[in-house]
Scaffold this active site. Structure first.
Site, mmCIF file in Angstrom:
data_model
loop_
_atom_site.group_PDB
_atom_site.id
_atom_site.type_symbol
_atom_site.label_atom_id
_atom_site.label_comp_id
_atom_site.label_asym_id
_atom_site.label_seq_id
_atom_site.Cartn_x
_atom_site.Cartn_y
_atom_site.Cartn_z
ATOM 1 N N ASN A 1 48.540 17.239 -6.316
ATOM 2 C CA ASN A 1 49.793 17.776 -6.849
ATOM 3 C C ASN A 1 50.808 16.670 -7.085
ATOM 4 O O ASN A 1 50.891 15.704 -6.333
ATOM 5 C CB ASN A 1 50.362 18.896 -5.963
ATOM 6 C CG ASN A 1 50.545 18.525 -4.513
ATOM 7 O OD1 ASN A 1 49.768 17.761 -3.954
ATOM 8 N ND2 ASN A 1 51.570 19.063 -3.885
ATOM 9 N N GLU B 1 54.796 16.200 -7.935
ATOM 10 C CA GLU B 1 56.078 16.896 -7.979
ATOM 11 C C GLU B 1 57.128 16.093 -8.730
ATOM 12 O O GLU B 1 56.911 14.925 -9.081
ATOM 13 C CB GLU B 1 56.512 17.223 -6.541
ATOM 14 C CG GLU B 1 55.509 18.148 -5.869
ATOM 15 C CD GLU B 1 55.892 18.595 -4.472
ATOM 16 O OE1 GLU B 1 56.876 18.070 -3.905
ATOM 17 O OE2 GLU B 1 55.198 19.487 -3.952
ATOM 18 N N ASN B 2 58.259 16.750 -8.954
ATOM 19 C CA ASN B 2 59.321 16.141 -9.746
ATOM 20 C C ASN B 2 60.658 16.683 -9.253
ATOM 21 O O ASN B 2 60.739 17.846 -8.826
ATOM 22 C CB ASN B 2 59.114 16.526 -11.227
ATOM 23 C CG ASN B 2 59.972 15.710 -12.150
ATOM 24 O OD1 ASN B 2 61.179 15.911 -12.265
ATOM 25 N ND2 ASN B 2 59.348 14.764 -12.809
ATOM 26 N N ALA B 3 61.700 15.869 -9.339
ATOM 27 C CA ALA B 3 63.041 16.305 -8.928
ATOM 28 C C ALA B 3 63.465 17.545 -9.717
ATOM 29 O O ALA B 3 64.189 18.399 -9.205
ATOM 30 C CB ALA B 3 64.042 15.179 -9.131
ATOM 31 N N CYS C 1 50.336 21.408 -10.104
ATOM 32 C CA CYS C 1 49.417 21.618 -8.979
ATOM 33 C C CYS C 1 48.223 20.663 -9.077
ATOM 34 O O CYS C 1 47.856 20.189 -10.163
ATOM 35 C CB CYS C 1 48.872 23.043 -9.004
ATOM 36 S SG CYS C 1 50.083 24.325 -8.675
ATOM 37 N N GLU D 1 45.102 21.427 -8.803
ATOM 38 C CA GLU D 1 43.981 21.987 -9.565
ATOM 39 C C GLU D 1 44.124 21.692 -11.050
ATOM 40 O O GLU D 1 43.184 21.268 -11.718
ATOM 41 C CB GLU D 1 43.911 23.515 -9.356
ATOM 42 C CG GLU D 1 43.608 23.945 -7.934
ATOM 43 C CD GLU D 1 44.838 24.129 -7.068
ATOM 44 O OE1 GLU D 1 45.854 23.430 -7.302
ATOM 45 O OE2 GLU D 1 44.791 24.951 -6.141
ATOM 46 N N CYS E 1 47.184 28.949 -7.204
ATOM 47 C CA CYS E 1 48.272 29.816 -7.676
ATOM 48 C C CYS E 1 47.804 30.562 -8.935
ATOM 49 O O CYS E 1 46.762 30.232 -9.527
ATOM 50 C CB CYS E 1 49.527 28.997 -7.957
ATOM 51 S SG CYS E 1 49.447 28.052 -9.490
ATOM 52 N N CYS F 1 47.072 28.418 -12.045
ATOM 53 C CA CYS F 1 45.821 27.638 -11.928
ATOM 54 C C CYS F 1 44.596 28.532 -12.082
ATOM 55 O O CYS F 1 43.611 28.147 -12.711
ATOM 56 C CB CYS F 1 45.772 26.887 -10.608
ATOM 57 S SG CYS F 1 46.919 25.492 -10.545
HETATM 58 N N1 THU Z 1 50.202 23.435 -4.904
HETATM 59 C C1 THU Z 1 49.036 22.994 -5.421
HETATM 60 O O1 THU Z 1 48.916 21.827 -5.837
HETATM 61 N N2 THU Z 1 47.985 23.838 -5.444
HETATM 62 C C2 THU Z 1 47.995 25.097 -4.936
HETATM 63 O O2 THU Z 1 46.967 25.769 -4.974
HETATM 64 C C3 THU Z 1 49.218 25.643 -4.363
HETATM 65 C C4 THU Z 1 50.419 24.784 -4.448
HETATM 66 C C5 THU Z 1 51.312 22.498 -4.818
HETATM 67 C C6 THU Z 1 52.447 22.713 -5.776
HETATM 68 C C7 THU Z 1 53.580 22.036 -5.052
HETATM 69 O O3 THU Z 1 53.533 20.654 -5.343
HETATM 70 C C8 THU Z 1 53.250 22.231 -3.588
HETATM 71 O O4 THU Z 1 51.883 22.555 -3.526
HETATM 72 C C9 THU Z 1 54.050 23.314 -2.906
HETATM 73 O O5 THU Z 1 53.966 24.499 -3.603
#
Ligand code: THU
Length: 160
Positions: free
Chosen positions: A61, A63-65, A72, A74, A111, A114
């Site tokens: 995963n 992320e970003n500000a 995600c 996946e 999620c 995904c």
């Molecule tokens: N996240 C995933 O990468 N995969 C999942 O199946 C559930 C959530 C990440 C997204 C975000 O960066 C962090 O987990 C918290 O939600």
């Protein structure tokens, strides 16, 4: 009015009960959590894909500000694989996650967004994607994203 039921089937396995190839895939997903950029959630997710030619592609995963701009693990893995190896179907996807206490005891599952993207891969290559959800207490195994996404929506639904 009549009741209808949908069943989903999943197996719960210990790592040693999986094939060597699947054990490696799970271990690659666990290792991929180290590539997460999870500065905001501090939740580290790794994904590993087995492609038709035996190649393994990982994702984590990012992320970003500006929160919605992140992605995600996946979809990071799937879009990376699709961009580099578009002729290769995805056979299996392993997912692992950890927080500050280590790997989760119970698996997380992808999620909704995904799940929809995994389903699209099944539709694109006309092959199911087996999914392995790693938890310290057991690995949930399903044979298709359809087990995670009943009443799914695919291209053919627009052409009936
Ligand atoms: N996240 C995933 O990468 N995969 C999942 O199946 C559930 C959530 C990440 C997204 C975000 O960066 C962090 O987990 C918290 O939600």
């Amino acid at each position: 009015m009549k009741e209808q039921n949908l069943n989903i089937r999943y197996m719960v396995a210990q790592l040693s009960e999986l094939s060597q190839q699947e054990q490696e895939l799970v271990n690659r997903a666990k290792a991929a959590t180290s590539n997460a950029y999870a500065n905001y959630s501090h939740f580290y997710v790794g994904a590993a894909l087995l492609l038709g030619d035996g190649r393994i592609v990982i994702g984590a995963n990012q992320e970003n500000a500006a929160f919605p701009s992140g992605l995600c693990a996946e979809r990071s893995a799937i879009f990376g694989a699709q961009s580099n190896y578009p002729d290769q179907p995805i056979l299996t996807l392993a997912i692992a996650a950890r927080n500050g206490n280590g790997f989760l005891k119970s698996p997380i599952s992808p999620c909704g967004a995904c799940r929809q993207v995994i389903l699209e891969m099944e539709d694109r290559y006309q092959r199911p994607v087996r999914i392995l959800l790693y938890g310290e207490n057991g690995i949930y195994c399903v044979d298709s994203s359809k087990d995670l996404l009943p009443f799914s929506f695919v291209d053919s639904n627009m052409k009936e």
